[in-house]
Design a protein around this motif. Structure first.
Motif, PDB file in Angstrom:
ATOM      1  N   ILE A 120       0.836  -1.197   0.000  1.00  0.00           N
ATOM      2  CA  ILE A 120       0.000   0.000   0.000  1.00  0.00           C
ATOM      3  C   ILE A 120       0.876   1.253   0.000  1.00  0.00           C
ATOM      4  O   ILE A 120       0.621   2.208  -0.734  1.00  0.00           O
ATOM      5  N   LYS A 121       1.917   1.236   0.821  1.00  0.00           N
ATOM      6  CA  LYS A 121       2.804   2.409   0.921  1.00  0.00           C
ATOM      7  C   LYS A 121       3.515   2.684  -0.399  1.00  0.00           C
ATOM      8  O   LYS A 121       3.613   3.830  -0.842  1.00  0.00           O
ATOM      9  N   GLU A 122       4.010   1.637  -1.027  1.00  0.00           N
ATOM     10  CA  GLU A 122       4.754   1.790  -2.280  1.00  0.00           C
ATOM     11  C   GLU A 122       3.841   1.787  -3.502  1.00  0.00           C
ATOM     12  O   GLU A 122       4.306   1.939  -4.621  1.00  0.00           O
ATOM     13  N   GLN A 123       2.551   1.583  -3.293  1.00  0.00           N
ATOM     14  CA  GLN A 123       1.530   1.535  -4.335  1.00  0.00           C
ATOM     15  C   GLN A 123       1.755   0.398  -5.330  1.00  0.00           C
ATOM     16  O   GLN A 123       1.314   0.465  -6.472  1.00  0.00           O
ATOM     17  N   SER A 124       2.468  -0.629  -4.894  1.00  0.00           N
ATOM     18  CA  SER A 124       2.690  -1.793  -5.740  1.00  0.00           C
ATOM     19  C   SER A 124       3.232  -2.913  -4.861  1.00  0.00           C
ATOM     20  O   SER A 124       4.119  -2.690  -4.041  1.00  0.00           O
ATOM     21  N   LEU A 125       2.704  -4.108  -5.021  1.00  0.00           N
ATOM     22  CA  LEU A 125       3.222  -5.237  -4.248  1.00  0.00           C
ATOM     23  C   LEU A 125       4.652  -5.570  -4.662  1.00  0.00           C
ATOM     24  O   LEU A 125       5.464  -5.986  -3.827  1.00  0.00           O
ATOM     25  N   ALA A 126       4.976  -5.371  -5.924  1.00  0.00           N
ATOM     26  CA  ALA A 126       6.337  -5.644  -6.389  1.00  0.00           C
ATOM     27  C   ALA A 126       7.323  -4.678  -5.731  1.00  0.00           C
ATOM     28  O   ALA A 126       8.416  -5.087  -5.310  1.00  0.00           O
ATOM     29  N   ALA A 127       6.954  -3.416  -5.631  1.00  0.00           N
ATOM     30  CA  ALA A 127       7.842  -2.444  -4.988  1.00  0.00           C
ATOM     31  C   ALA A 127       7.958  -2.727  -3.486  1.00  0.00           C
ATOM     32  O   ALA A 127       9.041  -2.584  -2.901  1.00  0.00           O
ATOM     33  N   GLY A 128       6.849  -3.134  -2.870  1.00  0.00           N
ATOM     34  CA  GLY A 128       6.903  -3.520  -1.455  1.00  0.00           C
ATOM     35  C   GLY A 128       7.800  -4.733  -1.236  1.00  0.00           C
ATOM     36  O   GLY A 128       8.567  -4.791  -0.278  1.00  0.00           O
ATOM     37  N   GLY A 129       7.707  -5.701  -2.148  1.00  0.00           N
ATOM     38  CA  GLY A 129       8.589  -6.871  -2.072  1.00  0.00           C
ATOM     39  C   GLY A 129      10.038  -6.500  -2.288  1.00  0.00           C
ATOM     40  O   GLY A 129      10.939  -7.084  -1.680  1.00  0.00           O
ATOM     41  N   ALA A 130      10.291  -5.511  -3.140  1.00  0.00           N
ATOM     42  CA  ALA A 130      11.667  -5.054  -3.365  1.00  0.00           C
ATOM     43  C   ALA A 130      12.244  -4.419  -2.101  1.00  0.00           C
ATOM     44  O   ALA A 130      13.431  -4.581  -1.799  1.00  0.00           O
ATOM     45  N   VAL A 131      11.412  -3.718  -1.348  1.00  0.00           N
ATOM     46  CA  VAL A 131      11.871  -3.128  -0.081  1.00  0.00           C
ATOM     47  C   VAL A 131      12.260  -4.237   0.891  1.00  0.00           C
ATOM     48  O   VAL A 131      13.317  -4.185   1.541  1.00  0.00           O
ATOM     49  N   ILE A 132      11.421  -5.262   0.991  1.00  0.00           N
ATOM     50  CA  ILE A 132      11.725  -6.390   1.887  1.00  0.00           C
ATOM     51  C   ILE A 132      12.991  -7.099   1.420  1.00  0.00           C
ATOM     52  O   ILE A 132      13.842  -7.472   2.236  1.00  0.00           O
ATOM     53  N   ASP A 133      13.158  -7.280   0.117  1.00  0.00           N
ATOM     54  CA  ASP A 133      14.377  -7.903  -0.418  1.00  0.00           C
ATOM     55  C   ASP A 133      15.613  -7.083  -0.055  1.00  0.00           C
ATOM     56  O   ASP A 133      16.668  -7.645   0.250  1.00  0.00           O
ATOM     57  N   GLY A 134      15.492  -5.770  -0.094  1.00  0.00           N
ATOM     58  CA  GLY A 134      16.613  -4.910   0.288  1.00  0.00           C
ATOM     59  C   GLY A 134      16.983  -5.101   1.753  1.00  0.00           C
ATOM     60  O   GLY A 134      18.165  -5.139   2.106  1.00  0.00           O
ATOM     61  N   TRP A 135      15.968  -5.220   2.613  1.00  0.00           N
ATOM     62  CA  TRP A 135      16.233  -5.458   4.032  1.00  0.00           C
ATOM     63  C   TRP A 135      16.933  -6.795   4.244  1.00  0.00           C
ATOM     64  O   TRP A 135      17.894  -6.896   5.009  1.00  0.00           O
ATOM     65  N   ILE A 136      16.454  -7.818   3.557  1.00  0.00           N
ATOM     66  CA  ILE A 136      17.051  -9.150   3.707  1.00  0.00           C
ATOM     67  C   ILE A 136      18.492  -9.147   3.196  1.00  0.00           C
ATOM     68  O   ILE A 136      19.391  -9.706   3.831  1.00  0.00           O
TER      69      ILE A 136
END
Length: 115
Positions: A50-66
């Protein structure tokens, strides 16, 4: 306080209310932990989507954290042998100092006993 018949007889006793009975735990607490972790991960993914307005972008944020956590862990693992060697050297030096102090104390005590 008076309880109704089903409440009093729920535990087989005359005065035991339902909420006073001991609960039995399930045999698989790990399943509950895994379900909770998956639910938290799903909620985090939804919020970031919701924050990134895209599930792919949200997943990219989580991937960056990992990725950053993984790189940090790998960096710490590479430093572990050097840190262990330094700690061993410091422990050896402290043991030598303690041994010297003990030797000096023993000599002083022996000299005092001779007098």
């Amino acid at each position: 306080m008076r309880f109704s018949q089903p409440v009093r007889m729920a535990d087989g006793g005359e005065t035991s209310p339902v909420w006073a009975r001991s609960r039995k735990r399930s045999g698989m607490p790990i399943v509950g932990l895994l379900v909770t972790l998956l639910a938290l991960f799903g909620a985090l993914t939804a919020v970031l989507g919701i924050k990134e307005q895209s599930l792919a972008a949200g997943g990219a944020v989580i991937d960056g954290w990992i990725t950053s956590g993984w790189d940090g862990a790998r960096g710490l693992i590479g430093k572990a042998p050097a840190a262990a060697d330094d700690a061993a050297a410091e422990a050896g030096a402290a043991a030598a100092k303690a041994g010297d102090a003990l030797q000096a104390g023993a000599e002083t005590t022996a000299n005092e006993m001779k007098k």
